[in-house]
Write an enzyme that holds these catalytic residues in place. Sequence first.
Site, short mmCIF file in Angstrom:
data_model
loop_
_atom_site.label_atom_id
_atom_site.label_comp_id
_atom_site.label_asym_id
_atom_site.label_seq_id
_atom_site.Cartn_x
_atom_site.Cartn_y
_atom_site.Cartn_z
N VAL A 91 3.27 1.22 3.07
CA VAL A 91 3.06 -0.02 3.86
C VAL A 91 3.61 -1.25 3.16
CG1 VAL A 91 1.14 -1.52 5.11
CG2 VAL A 91 0.80 1.10 4.74
N ASP A 130 -10.37 10.64 8.98
CA ASP A 130 -10.15 9.97 7.83
C ASP A 130 -10.72 8.42 7.54
OD1 ASP A 130 -8.93 9.98 5.20
OD2 ASP A 130 -7.09 9.20 5.88
N GLY A 177 0.95 -1.13 0.06
CA GLY A 177 -0.14 0.16 0.01
C GLY A 177 0.80 1.16 -0.08
N LYS A 219 3.95 0.57 8.67
CA LYS A 219 3.58 1.62 7.83
C LYS A 219 4.88 2.85 7.97
CE LYS A 219 0.38 5.43 8.67
NZ LYS A 219 -0.62 6.07 9.43
N GLY A 269 -0.14 9.52 0.35
CA GLY A 269 0.36 10.62 0.14
C GLY A 269 1.74 10.63 1.13
#
Length: 634
Positions: free
Chosen positions: A298, A411, A291, A312, A294
Amino acid sequence: MRPRIQAEKGEEMGGGEIVRMKGQRTAAVVVGVKMDAASHQLLTWALVKVAAAGDRVVALHVLPSPAAPAEALDASAGFPSTLSLVKAFEAMLSVYDGLCSLKQIDLELKIARGSSVPKVLVREFISHGATKLVLGVAKSSHAIGCSSRSVAKYCAKKLPRDCSVFAVRNGKALFKREASPAQTLTVGKEEVETKKIKPSSPRSSMSLLSLGDFSSQDKPGWPLLRSALLSQSAMRSIEHSEHKPTSSIVESQVPKELVHLQEKYGTVCRLFSYEDVVCITSEFSPKNLIGKGGSSHVYKGSSSDGQEWALKVLKSSDHHAMEEFTSEIEIVTAMKHKNIVSLVGFCFENNQLILVYDFSSRGSLEDNLHGLDSNKNAIGWAERYKVAVGVAGALDYLHSDGDPPSVIHRDVKSSNILLSDDFEPQLSDFGLAMWASTSAAPRVCNDVAGTFGYLAPEYFMHGKVNEKTDIYAFGVVLLELISGRKPVDTGAKGQESLVMWAMPILQGGKLEELVDPCLGTSFVESELERMALAAFLCISRSPHSRPRMELVLKLLKADDEAVRWARQVANAPEKVDDLDDEAILQHNNLQAHIDLALQDIDDVSSSINSIEPLTNMSMEEYLEGRWSRSSSLN
């Protein structure tokens, strides 16, 4: 996961403003390029002969400004569209992936516009803090990729003495000004319009930032709106990077914030060494990259005993990285809920900020709803309803007062909802999360961060954020679960808002029309009604009209009283009294402002010099303006 851009006012030039990017690492080498074979050879020469390991190389392409004389334009190319430039340069620079990875070079492309190519070169060189300038040489050309030696000499005269300037043809330096001790430099003003593009490469990414000729006079609401629109530009960015963290040769002193984290959370979470992380991720192998967004990437990692983790890695170039890192650790470690991701540990060695979580085998809800057909077919109605109830439970826990204090996620979206083997959801990515205010009034944020498609109107327009911001985003997620559609879908009609598409169906009561065609008739009508009612209430135009998450959870769990209340509210005629001042969007020409930010970069030549008297705008008008040209970034 979203990119985050903040802008500051630069020196006023030509009546407009220059917007500079903050938090970026300075460039070492600027290379003038255009779309031809000579520039390809020139860039290769610069990467091999001039750039050193770890350098940042900016390939700079200059376009004449609209005010430039007609003879300054390339007759064959004219003003190419932004999209065609992006595609062409992406293809051109992709061949350098291996070389950049080998030399650990960050390669970036920037397109600038100005009436004088030499002045733009000087201006951009200084703004990037570069130390070396490489230009091509041709017999005659007006484009920077084939600059004459006179342009190189002009730059050498205007640039500080501690900068090197090269004019190169066919791999030979025909002009060279070596760097010497620095001296003070004053550069005249130059009107420049920039479009920043980072090409696809293992050490690079691609994004777009457009500027208009905005009025410098402070107007009510405009500074925040422009900040929101700049944030939206970040959300439109397209990430193509194969980010690979690199250890610094000399470790910097550990910041006080990190020492505090180690002392406070060292017994709660595991403190990973950088060597541990490198081993777990197989030296950050591209095949383990699962993943990217911005502000982070990941990686999947595996321990020697077969345990799987998700790591992450925050981008060190993002000046919000430290803030997000510390905030995420503090908030996630305080949360204890089965539907909220648990933090395994963290690492802050070698100038890297890395968070380690348990790996979710089925990936994100976004992957399962909008990814491969095999994934989409695997998530049936029962699984979707389970996800809805689980995420509602997580948000109810976050918003509940007590110990720990309530939290606003900011988010909530399908890509931040992870799924286990049995489709148990876990809410993740708390990089934007904040502790809720103890007062009843919403907090006002100067920067609007999040993902376009899930932003509540009052947050996007006025920066006002509270628990109702999450509830609106959850309503969008519910519509995704029911319909299988993306928040902003691109189809034959162009880009279409999920909210705008679903609202007439919700109001008309024909709920079967909402259902994902992949499901056919395989859904439970009573559960569909409850999910649709919850979605309808959550995406209400007024934040005060949105129910608390506790009530939404009861509704989804088929509480009789909650269901009766939801039906009454959904069937009641809308009253003007139900609207609050936060729901009334106040600028008569607000859509013009929004459209300017959302339209194609090529069209940003107009300017906004005044704000007309304020009148009301309907939610439908706002959404149409907001979504008509938008795209989402996950």
